[in-house]
Enzyme design. Sequence first.
Site, PDB file in Angstrom:
ATOM      1  N   ASP A   1      91.333  93.519  82.897  1.00 34.11           N
ATOM      2  CA  ASP A   1      90.900  94.547  83.068  1.00 34.11           C
ATOM      3  C   ASP A   1      90.201  95.254  83.741  1.00 34.11           C
ATOM      4  O   ASP A   1      89.336  95.957  83.654  1.00 34.11           O
ATOM      5  CB  ASP A   1      89.675  94.298  81.489  1.00 34.11           C
ATOM      6  CG  ASP A   1      90.072  93.997  80.210  1.00 34.11           C
ATOM      7  OD1 ASP A   1      91.289  93.912  79.621  1.00 34.11           O
ATOM      8  OD2 ASP A   1      88.835  93.443  79.826  1.00 34.11           O
ATOM      9  N   ALA A   2      91.007  95.517  85.075  1.00 38.70           N
ATOM     10  CA  ALA A   2      90.407  95.510  86.539  1.00 38.70           C
ATOM     11  C   ALA A   2      91.511  96.331  87.088  1.00 38.70           C
ATOM     12  O   ALA A   2      91.664  97.497  88.536  1.00 38.70           O
ATOM     13  CB  ALA A   2      90.000  94.372  87.251  1.00 38.70           C
TER      14      ALA A   2
END
Lengths: 283, 283, 283, 283
Positions: free
Chosen positions: A227-228
């Site tokens: 999720d980065a």
Amino acid sequence: MKTTILVHCPDQGGIISSVTAFIHKNKGNIVYLDQHVDKPANVFFMRMVIEFSDTFSDLESFKSLFQKELASIYKMEWSLHTDDKLPKMALFVSKYNHCLYDLLSRYNSGELAVKIPFILSNHIDLKHIADQFEIPFFHIPFNKTNKIEAEKEQLKLLNTYEIDFIVLARYMQIVSGNLISKFPNKILNIHHSFLPAFAGAKPYHAAFKRGVKIIGATCHYVTEELDAGPIIEQDVTTVTHSHSIEDFITKGRDLEKIVLSRGVKLHIARKTMVYNNKTVIFS
Amino acid sequence: MKTTILVHCPDQGGIISSVTAFIHKNKGNIVYLDQHVDKPANVFFMRMVIEFSDTFSDLESFKSLFQKELASIYKMEWSLHTDDKLPKMALFVSKYNHCLYDLLSRYNSGELAVKIPFILSNHIDLKHIADQFEIPFFHIPFNKTNKIEAEKEQLKLLNTYEIDFIVLARYMQIVSGNLISKFPNKILNIHHSFLPAFAGAKPYHAAFKRGVKIIGATCHYVTEELDAGPIIEQDVTTVTHSHSIEDFITKGRDLEKIVLSRGVKLHIARKTMVYNNKTVIFS
Amino acid sequence: MKTTILVHCPDQGGIISSVTAFIHKNKGNIVYLDQHVDKPANVFFMRMVIEFSDTFSDLESFKSLFQKELASIYKMEWSLHTDDKLPKMALFVSKYNHCLYDLLSRYNSGELAVKIPFILSNHIDLKHIADQFEIPFFHIPFNKTNKIEAEKEQLKLLNTYEIDFIVLARYMQIVSGNLISKFPNKILNIHHSFLPAFAGAKPYHAAFKRGVKIIGATCHYVTEELDAGPIIEQDVTTVTHSHSIEDFITKGRDLEKIVLSRGVKLHIARKTMVYNNKTVIFS
Amino acid sequence: MKTTILVHCPDQGGIISSVTAFIHKNKGNIVYLDQHVDKPANVFFMRMVIEFSDTFSDLESFKSLFQKELASIYKMEWSLHTDDKLPKMALFVSKYNHCLYDLLSRYNSGELAVKIPFILSNHIDLKHIADQFEIPFFHIPFNKTNKIEAEKEQLKLLNTYEIDFIVLARYMQIVSGNLISKFPNKILNIHHSFLPAFAGAKPYHAAFKRGVKIIGATCHYVTEELDAGPIIEQDVTTVTHSHSIEDFITKGRDLEKIVLSRGVKLHIARKTMVYNNKTVIFS
């Protein structure tokens, strides 16, 4: 034939005029040009849409010249795309149907300029939707012990069908570094929070617990860090104390499908460029 | 005289009818009632606005009866507020003027039903604005070594002026646990990010680095844990790759002042209740 | 069994306490109460959700008592709804598929607590979608000369299937006063503009011509005056000079389907009340 | 010195490359270029920001050459602006103070790159704010009989102070065609509705009556037709049945000041171009 050129390189004087002069000299008409300079990083980005005259035929020599006369001098990374064939998009899904329904409805309506060779899932639950829309569905279940074998099957399918990019339409599984390395900035995910808030599992539960007044969804490219990856698109909606976690999930579904479809469209239109784990999104 | 009653207690059957019957019996007319049940926590919340008949005079005995006949039975925490005197709001500021200008402009326009006995700062920079609006300004500078003494001065002022609640209008200093304990859920802060993303210092810089497409601001009650108190109000605005950190800061200013003023108005109107580090915001 | 009661009547003192006392006396527990007073019109509105104890069995005598002891005294118009049977919703469509796909996807996902006995259209274009979702599709074509006969067929179907309310999911036809009178405040339309701006045909073209920076969509109840009925829900999205009319239409599709589905859900949940050509929308 | 060039002309091949080559040849470095083609109108728009090398000194001959080698050939309307002197902005106000406070606060914070030679009003009410911010205030009252004389006084002031553009910050008076003709696309107004809905007087009252769920504000250039000039910026906020007209007005104030300030900033930055009663707003 419409041709799109994407360029980035170290910023310096004269790039725009050199490039536009080159295009003009080589019988191209620039119908769209947008550029951006990331000042802190000193990087120049440009997206152009070009129409060549009817007599133009030799795209390969155009590309050679572009490399020789511009790219090698300005140290450009660049790509050129023509619109004469549709990119191939694979859909990875799990048990949630809203993003799948939304993408397939848009696909059926002619809103997405892609081919969808197949839908893939580790669950059988959404096969009926693939059937409804007459798209091949591959069910590759796996567990902790055979995840590597499952991924081999996935990669085989991706190769066989010459997939250009992958959309994780609420896939709910972590994609391996190996797969990511084969599709760099070509795997789009929808995360059901306003990143970087609430990365990881159960973001609506976390948002409810924190008592936020706004929830969001984020479409991003998948990188090794969960999720980065570079954010393509985000949107939000208001919530109140009167909304339960279930309400968050229901309201969130609408966000997720809208935000994912916008991200997919931007990617298809080659309006996204990635640099320093961020995106430039052209208009 | 308009009277507002706020109640919360363990949820159970019959509360609404008991309370409304009590009000009716005691010559009150309910002109507004809103209620909420936090099901996971099993807590009942209610806000009522009551108009008493002209002949009603004995608010104290009403309160005694309320405590005896309702609150003690239903294990209520409750409060009653009349609109016959304005709450006293202290403003703590630093060097940024946009929130201060905004609040004082609203105050001058009659938009905020408060008194502002003073503005306090550890910097002298905004004194001229206090002067412009003819509000006393106290300059209490401090550094690491004399922070405790400075806070004593602050507390003395807060006592002397009988301050009801404090608004940190971009105060940029961490408030001590001691001060917080004296103003529980009565210190409002504006944080320049969409919490819980980018808590702490320099949120716009962090947002820029992460490449988000939306930035936000959050008004919350101050608790001992930094930027982790109950959220009152949030709002967001879109940004693109073309915005610099300075652009984020400029766009953010407009968010901050709008969100802070909304939070302050909700607090003044007694439309906020705090529970489990979350807020119930009545309509 | 969850029971919802909707009430409106001339505003006066004591209504809330009278009603809640009545409910309590008659073995009901109020789990939700929201009320509103339209001061200029002096009208009181209330929505309650009630749970009766398990031993409660006689809803009919409850209703008789409510009428006698409350409604006749306070001059209430009121209705009572139980959740033991699903309302029947008919979909009227034309050639645009996005709202249809969206509603049917939600329906299939269990998001809409209704039955959809049939989809009706004057065009055959969307029959394949009805087939996909296995819902009966009735094709009733008409032109200027046989519109009245066509409506008779429509009414026959609406009767036969005991339809409770109609959703015009981009139906693109004007509904007759006769049909409206049989379904008062029970026909929901989605108009592709931010009403009252751009009522009538081709709103996106008109918006483009006017050079607006925001476009919208409006869900409203159908009344005899075109696009002038009570507004249930609206939403907007930004546009720029760079968007063509086609872009407006594409962006608008997403608005239309979200706004229509929100309106439909509010109607299903009986959270809408109509008065003076406006709606009260309960939370 | 930063130089901004705005161009529009009939669309045709080769414009971008001709212009950029010209700039390059004449020692300019293009640091920003954005362009737009209005396809239906066949008009090309471009905005460039150029930095000239330090040795560049002769802007006048650059302009002559631009006219001769580009503008006359492509039939361009164009303008060139340098940032070495601040434009002069006059503020016209009435009795509402929120837009005035907002603009002056921004001005004081250095957010607006202008000079404000004076504030003008037909009422004396806001003089104290002008005094607060130490800006000359001219009170020119008028009624139906002496409006023409009053305008003569206004024009004299505008001339004397060499005003570049006028901002009607809730001026509430209709500006004459004569004044408009002297400041074409140089008078900015804030209208307190989402135009074209609710043009004219009392838009919040009209919005309340219609029962809309969203209200808006619009910043536009003033033309002879009331509230029908080119729209620069719009924004909206949600309302519900529970909001009174007074609530609309209060919520609207925040919209008005934000939207007006955005419009003013775009105008100052020369990011607006007007064509066919619409605006192109550059990024």
